[in-house]
Design an enzyme around this catalytic site. Structure first.
Site, PDB file in Angstrom:
ATOM      1  N   PRO A   1       0.071  10.615   5.430  1.00 28.21           N
ATOM      2  CA  PRO A   1      -0.690   9.418   5.115  1.00 28.21           C
ATOM      3  C   PRO A   1       0.159   8.208   4.744  1.00 28.21           C
ATOM      4  O   PRO A   1       1.183   8.334   4.069  1.00 28.21           O
ATOM      5  CB  PRO A   1      -1.551   9.843   3.916  1.00 28.21           C
ATOM      6  CG  PRO A   1      -0.884  11.036   3.358  1.00 28.21           C
ATOM      7  CD  PRO A   1      -0.233  11.728   4.528  1.00 28.21           C
ATOM      8  N   ASN A   2      -0.305   7.082   5.224  1.00 24.88           N
ATOM      9  CA  ASN A   2       0.260   5.755   4.944  1.00 24.88           C
ATOM     10  C   ASN A   2       1.569   5.471   5.680  1.00 24.88           C
ATOM     11  O   ASN A   2       2.068   4.354   5.642  1.00 24.88           O
ATOM     12  CB  ASN A   2       0.459   5.531   3.425  1.00 24.88           C
ATOM     13  CG  ASN A   2      -0.841   5.676   2.667  1.00 24.88           C
ATOM     14  OD1 ASN A   2      -1.821   5.014   3.001  1.00 24.88           O
ATOM     15  ND2 ASN A   2      -0.900   6.565   1.695  1.00 24.88           N
TER      16      ASN A   2
ATOM     17  N   ARG B   1       4.623  -1.612   4.663  1.00 31.73           N
ATOM     18  CA  ARG B   1       4.332  -1.020   3.365  1.00 31.73           C
ATOM     19  C   ARG B   1       5.580  -0.995   2.473  1.00 31.73           C
ATOM     20  O   ARG B   1       6.595  -0.409   2.848  1.00 31.73           O
ATOM     21  CB  ARG B   1       3.883   0.421   3.626  1.00 31.73           C
ATOM     22  CG  ARG B   1       3.721   1.268   2.413  1.00 31.73           C
ATOM     23  CD  ARG B   1       3.622   2.739   2.792  1.00 31.73           C
ATOM     24  NE  ARG B   1       3.372   3.523   1.610  1.00 31.73           N
ATOM     25  CZ  ARG B   1       3.597   4.827   1.530  1.00 31.73           C
ATOM     26  NH1 ARG B   1       4.060   5.492   2.574  1.00 31.73           N
ATOM     27  NH2 ARG B   1       3.357   5.461   0.413  1.00 31.73           N
TER      28      ARG B   1
ATOM     29  N   TYR C   1      10.605   1.576   1.710  1.00 30.36           N
ATOM     30  CA  TYR C   1      10.499   2.292   2.985  1.00 30.36           C
ATOM     31  C   TYR C   1      11.118   1.552   4.174  1.00 30.36           C
ATOM     32  O   TYR C   1      11.071   2.057   5.297  1.00 30.36           O
ATOM     33  CB  TYR C   1       9.024   2.604   3.281  1.00 30.36           C
ATOM     34  CG  TYR C   1       8.386   3.486   2.220  1.00 30.36           C
ATOM     35  CD1 TYR C   1       8.822   4.791   2.024  1.00 30.36           C
ATOM     36  CD2 TYR C   1       7.364   3.001   1.404  1.00 30.36           C
ATOM     37  CE1 TYR C   1       8.256   5.591   1.038  1.00 30.36           C
ATOM     38  CE2 TYR C   1       6.784   3.796   0.416  1.00 30.36           C
ATOM     39  CZ  TYR C   1       7.237   5.092   0.245  1.00 30.36           C
ATOM     40  OH  TYR C   1       6.689   5.895  -0.724  1.00 30.36           O
TER      41      TYR C   1
ATOM     42  N   ASN D   1       7.254  14.833   7.309  1.00 32.95           N
ATOM     43  CA  ASN D   1       7.131  13.990   6.119  1.00 32.95           C
ATOM     44  C   ASN D   1       5.641  13.933   5.800  1.00 32.95           C
ATOM     45  O   ASN D   1       4.897  13.127   6.369  1.00 32.95           O
ATOM     46  CB  ASN D   1       7.691  12.584   6.372  1.00 32.95           C
ATOM     47  CG  ASN D   1       7.669  11.736   5.096  1.00 32.95           C
ATOM     48  OD1 ASN D   1       7.050  12.114   4.102  1.00 32.95           O
ATOM     49  ND2 ASN D   1       8.340  10.595   5.130  1.00 32.95           N
TER      50      ASN D   1
ATOM     51  N   ALA E   1       2.292  11.606   0.675  1.00 31.94           N
ATOM     52  CA  ALA E   1       1.656  11.947  -0.604  1.00 31.94           C
ATOM     53  C   ALA E   1       1.110  13.378  -0.629  1.00 31.94           C
ATOM     54  O   ALA E   1       1.056  14.013  -1.692  1.00 31.94           O
ATOM     55  CB  ALA E   1       0.546  10.953  -0.900  1.00 31.94           C
TER      56      ALA E   1
ATOM     57  N   HIS F   1       2.871  16.415  -2.373  1.00 30.87           N
ATOM     58  CA  HIS F   1       2.777  16.681  -3.804  1.00 30.87           C
ATOM     59  C   HIS F   1       1.430  17.254  -4.229  1.00 30.87           C
ATOM     60  O   HIS F   1       1.228  17.566  -5.400  1.00 30.87           O
ATOM     61  CB  HIS F   1       3.030  15.375  -4.594  1.00 30.87           C
ATOM     62  CG  HIS F   1       4.127  14.537  -4.017  1.00 30.87           C
ATOM     63  ND1 HIS F   1       5.411  14.997  -3.884  1.00 30.87           N
ATOM     64  CD2 HIS F   1       4.141  13.264  -3.502  1.00 30.87           C
ATOM     65  CE1 HIS F   1       6.165  14.043  -3.331  1.00 30.87           C
ATOM     66  NE2 HIS F   1       5.416  12.985  -3.089  1.00 30.87           N
TER      67      HIS F   1
ATOM     68  N   ASP G   1       0.540  26.079   2.701  1.00 32.64           N
ATOM     69  CA  ASP G   1       0.180  27.376   3.303  1.00 32.64           C
ATOM     70  C   ASP G   1       0.394  27.355   4.814  1.00 32.64           C
ATOM     71  O   ASP G   1       0.807  28.360   5.402  1.00 32.64           O
ATOM     72  CB  ASP G   1      -1.283  27.717   3.004  1.00 32.64           C
ATOM     73  CG  ASP G   1      -1.488  28.263   1.600  1.00 32.64           C
ATOM     74  OD1 ASP G   1      -0.486  28.494   0.891  1.00 32.64           O
ATOM     75  OD2 ASP G   1      -2.663  28.451   1.200  1.00 32.64           O
TER      76      ASP G   1
ATOM     77  N   GLU H   1      11.705  19.365   5.805  1.00 34.67           N
ATOM     78  CA  GLU H   1      10.939  18.373   5.034  1.00 34.67           C
ATOM     79  C   GLU H   1      11.786  17.107   4.889  1.00 34.67           C
ATOM     80  O   GLU H   1      12.971  17.191   4.541  1.00 34.67           O
ATOM     81  CB  GLU H   1      10.624  18.977   3.652  1.00 34.67           C
ATOM     82  CG  GLU H   1       9.891  18.033   2.730  1.00 34.67           C
ATOM     83  CD  GLU H   1       9.581  18.667   1.363  1.00 34.67           C
ATOM     84  OE1 GLU H   1       9.703  19.898   1.199  1.00 34.67           O
ATOM     85  OE2 GLU H   1       9.225  17.898   0.454  1.00 34.67           O
TER      86      GLU H   1
ATOM     87  N   HIS I   1      11.861  13.023   3.332  1.00 35.86           N
ATOM     88  CA  HIS I   1      11.301  11.885   2.604  1.00 35.86           C
ATOM     89  C   HIS I   1      12.253  10.711   2.741  1.00 35.86           C
ATOM     90  O   HIS I   1      13.476  10.889   2.594  1.00 35.86           O
ATOM     91  CB  HIS I   1      11.086  12.215   1.121  1.00 35.86           C
ATOM     92  CG  HIS I   1      10.123  13.332   0.938  1.00 35.86           C
ATOM     93  ND1 HIS I   1       8.778  13.171   1.130  1.00 35.86           N
ATOM     94  CD2 HIS I   1      10.321  14.637   0.663  1.00 35.86           C
ATOM     95  CE1 HIS I   1       8.175  14.339   0.960  1.00 35.86           C
ATOM     96  NE2 HIS I   1       9.093  15.251   0.683  1.00 35.86           N
TER      97      HIS I   1
ATOM     98  N   SER J   1      12.388   8.056   0.768  1.00 35.70           N
ATOM     99  CA  SER J   1      12.889   7.703  -0.568  1.00 35.70           C
ATOM    100  C   SER J   1      13.379   8.955  -1.293  1.00 35.70           C
ATOM    101  O   SER J   1      13.054  10.091  -0.904  1.00 35.70           O
ATOM    102  CB  SER J   1      11.771   7.040  -1.378  1.00 35.70           C
ATOM    103  OG  SER J   1      10.696   7.952  -1.571  1.00 35.70           O
TER     104      SER J   1
ATOM    105  N   ARG K   1      11.856   8.947  -8.613  1.00 40.03           N
ATOM    106  CA  ARG K   1      10.612   8.188  -8.758  1.00 40.03           C
ATOM    107  C   ARG K   1       9.688   8.888  -9.765  1.00 40.03           C
ATOM    108  O   ARG K   1      10.152   9.695 -10.564  1.00 40.03           O
ATOM    109  CB  ARG K   1       9.977   8.007  -7.371  1.00 40.03           C
ATOM    110  CG  ARG K   1      10.902   7.255  -6.398  1.00 40.03           C
ATOM    111  CD  ARG K   1      10.289   7.086  -5.028  1.00 40.03           C
ATOM    112  NE  ARG K   1       9.113   6.227  -5.075  1.00 40.03           N
ATOM    113  CZ  ARG K   1       8.244   6.111  -4.052  1.00 40.03           C
ATOM    114  NH1 ARG K   1       8.457   6.779  -2.915  1.00 40.03           N
ATOM    115  NH2 ARG K   1       7.198   5.323  -4.163  1.00 40.03           N
TER     116      ARG K   1
HETATM  117  C1  DQA Z   1       7.440   9.728   0.924  1.00 32.34           C
HETATM  118  C2  DQA Z   1       7.441   9.927  -0.590  1.00 32.34           C
HETATM  119  C3  DQA Z   1       6.046  10.254  -1.096  1.00 32.34           C
HETATM  120  O1  DQA Z   1       6.072  10.471  -2.498  1.00 32.34           O
HETATM  121  C4  DQA Z   1       5.110   9.105  -0.809  1.00 32.34           C
HETATM  122  O2  DQA Z   1       3.807   9.433  -1.204  1.00 32.34           O
HETATM  123  C5  DQA Z   1       5.139   8.691   0.627  1.00 32.34           C
HETATM  124  C6  DQA Z   1       6.410   8.680   1.348  1.00 32.34           C
HETATM  125  C7  DQA Z   1       8.807   9.258   1.445  1.00 32.34           C
HETATM  126  O3  DQA Z   1       9.020   9.348   2.651  1.00 32.34           O
HETATM  127  O4  DQA Z   1       9.640   8.799   0.660  1.00 32.34           O
HETATM  128  O5  DQA Z   1       4.136   8.245   1.174  1.00 32.34           O
HETATM  129  O6  DQA Z   1       7.143  10.960   1.542  1.00 32.34           O
END
Ligand code: DQA
Length: 137
Positions: free
Chosen positions: A9-10, A17, A22, A71, A74, A77, A84, A95, A97, A99, A104
């Site tokens: 998401p996002n 954003r 990012y 990735n 959100a 977490h 699963d 995995e 990320h 950031s 954070r």
């Molecule tokens: C993220 C880190 C997550 O905590 C956050 O919710 C994101 C992006 C990252 O790529 O740093 O949307 O996965």
């Protein structure tokens, strides 16, 4: 070598954003550069803001592809379901990320994916996607 990048998401808003966290590149630009850099990799991309769609995609590719770069944003977490799914499939998952989630808020320190990931790359900006592809080569 068949790899897929799955973004949660996002991450469709990359480039717009919170660019201080990012970066200012869109994922379309990032993906085009990755395709140019890794000509021998059959690279695909999927993004969704919907948890169940991410799980469906993991099921779809998770017995066939050579690697998944995930990735989950959100949902990393919060989502027992995505955790699963990663556990239930055969394809190894790296995995990613953008950031450094550990620098954070505390709620970002927990990952439901990490226990079943092949490895984790975080804090290197969008370069993390490239490093994840390299980890499969
Ligand atoms: C993220 C880190 C997550 O905590 C956050 O919710 C994101 C992006 C990252 O790529 O740093 O949307 O996965």
């Amino acid at each position: 070598m068949k790899l897929i990048i799955i973004n949660g998401p996002n991450l469709n808003l990359l480039g717009k954003r919170e660019p201080e966290i990012y970066g200012s590149e869109t994922f379309a630009e990032i993906f085009k550069n990755l395709q140019r850099k890794f000509l021998k990799v059959e690279l695909s991309y999927f993004q969704s803001n919907i948890e169940g769609e991410l799980i469906d995609k993991l099921h779809e590719v998770g017995f066939d592809y050579d690697g998944i770069i995930l990735n989950a944003a959100a949902y990393t977490h919060t989502s027992v379901g995505i955790g699963d799914a990663v556990k239930g499939i055969e394809t190894p998952v790296v995995e990613v990320h953008i950031s450094n989630v550990h620098a954070r808020e505390e709620f970002r320190h927990l990952s439901f994916i990490a226990p079943n990931a092949k490895g984790i790359i975080l804090g290197f900006g969008i370069k993390g996607y490239e490093l994840a592809i390299q980890s499969f080569l």
